[in-house]
Design a protein around this motif. Structure first.
Motif, mmCIF file in Angstrom:
data_model
loop_
_atom_site.group_PDB
_atom_site.id
_atom_site.type_symbol
_atom_site.label_atom_id
_atom_site.label_comp_id
_atom_site.label_asym_id
_atom_site.label_seq_id
_atom_site.Cartn_x
_atom_site.Cartn_y
_atom_site.Cartn_z
ATOM 1 N N ASP A 189 4.105 7.818 1.047
ATOM 2 C CA ASP A 189 4.434 6.838 2.074
ATOM 3 C C ASP A 189 4.167 5.430 1.541
ATOM 4 N N SER A 213 0.524 5.643 0.244
ATOM 5 C CA SER A 213 -0.322 6.804 0.534
ATOM 6 C C SER A 213 0.286 8.067 -0.051
ATOM 7 N N ARG A 255 0.834 -1.198 0.000
ATOM 8 C CA ARG A 255 0.000 0.000 0.000
ATOM 9 C C ARG A 255 0.869 1.249 0.000
ATOM 10 N N ALA A 270 -4.702 11.913 3.842
ATOM 11 C CA ALA A 270 -4.008 10.955 2.990
ATOM 12 C C ALA A 270 -4.995 10.125 2.200
ATOM 13 N N ILE A 271 -4.619 9.799 0.969
ATOM 14 C CA ILE A 271 -5.358 8.865 0.137
ATOM 15 C C ILE A 271 -4.431 7.681 -0.111
ATOM 16 N N THR A 272 -4.949 6.458 0.109
ATOM 17 C CA THR A 272 -4.101 5.261 0.117
ATOM 18 C C THR A 272 -4.560 4.275 -0.943
ATOM 19 N N VAL A 302 0.161 11.937 0.899
ATOM 20 C CA VAL A 302 -0.183 12.714 2.094
ATOM 21 C C VAL A 302 -0.046 14.200 1.786
ATOM 22 N N SER A 360 -8.313 3.531 1.080
ATOM 23 C CA SER A 360 -8.781 4.407 2.161
ATOM 24 C C SER A 360 -8.499 5.853 1.798
ATOM 25 N N ASP A 361 -9.241 6.742 2.462
ATOM 26 C CA ASP A 361 -9.132 8.164 2.152
ATOM 27 C C ASP A 361 -9.563 8.956 3.382
ATOM 28 N N THR A 362 -8.637 9.663 4.005
ATOM 29 C CA THR A 362 -8.974 10.458 5.188
ATOM 30 C C THR A 362 -9.292 11.907 4.837
#
Length: 205
Positions: free
Chosen positions: A199, A29, A27, A165-167, A31, A86-88
């Motif tokens: 990352d 990310s 994975r 962050a988008i992962t 950021v 995932s996406d925060t």
């Protein structure tokens, strides 16, 4: 071989790009370090960079204009290359707009020396000994380009926050390039481009 247990961070300075290799299954990310910064994300098959993430092929597979968690991104050969896991951030990302390039900035009245995501991409690939005769359309993470009912586009400032962050998960061995978009003549970055980070997450994470 010992598993990778620490985050492998690559800082992408404002107005520049960086390239990283991401093994299948890992994975990665993107950021937003300071908030409000757009990133142009490009991905290429590690064994043949002429095969690249294609926004148009992805739209035809997902039936969506914009990315959503759980969906895959496809190459121009219709193979999955990344999955958005995932996406925060507030979830505003773009798959419609081409990478900014010297011609775009010339049309906006900028100096010939103005940085661009297209030029950044090719420099980042060259740093890995790679070359490409064209510039694919990127996935523009954190970029807010809504479409109204009459099909017009609006260019709005990014609303990502510091640390958002988008992962993605790599669905094949790939080369990922991220450009911290240098656009300062259209208000997508609030007029002041800032840094991003890439990352590559631990194998056990």
């Amino acid at each position: 071989m010992n598993p990778i247990t620490a985050v492998e961070r690559t800082v992408v300075p404002a107005r520049e790009a960086r390239a990283v290799r991401v093994p299948q299954g890992r994975r990665v990310s993107v950021v937003d370090l300071e908030g409000g910064q757009v990133g142009d994300v490009f991905a290429f098959a590690a064994d043949d960079v002429t095969e690249h993430l294609s926004a148009s092929h992805t739209r035809s597979a997902t039936n969506r204009l914009f990315p959503a968690v759980g969906e895959r991104f496809f190459t121009d050969r219709r193979r999955p290359i990344l999955t958005l896991v995932s996406d925060t951030s507030p979830g505003r990302h773009d798959m419609l707009i081409a990478a900014c390039d010297p011609e775009r900035y010339a049309a906006l009245g900028a100096q010939p020396s103005h940085a661009s995501c297209a030029s950044n991409l090719h420099r980042a690939l060259a740093s890995m000994g790679l070359a490409l005769p064209f510039t694919p359309q990127p996935v523009n993470v954190f970029m807010r380009i809504p479409v109204d009912e009459e099909g017009r586009l609006d260019w709005l400032p990014a609303v990502s926050r510091p640390g958002d962050a988008i992962t993605f998960r790599a669905d094949m061995d790939c080369v990922l390039v991220v450009s911290a978009c240098p656009q300062d003549l259209v208000d997508i970055n609030g007029g002041v481009p800032t840094s991003l980070a890439i990352d590559v997450l631990p194998e056990s994470d």
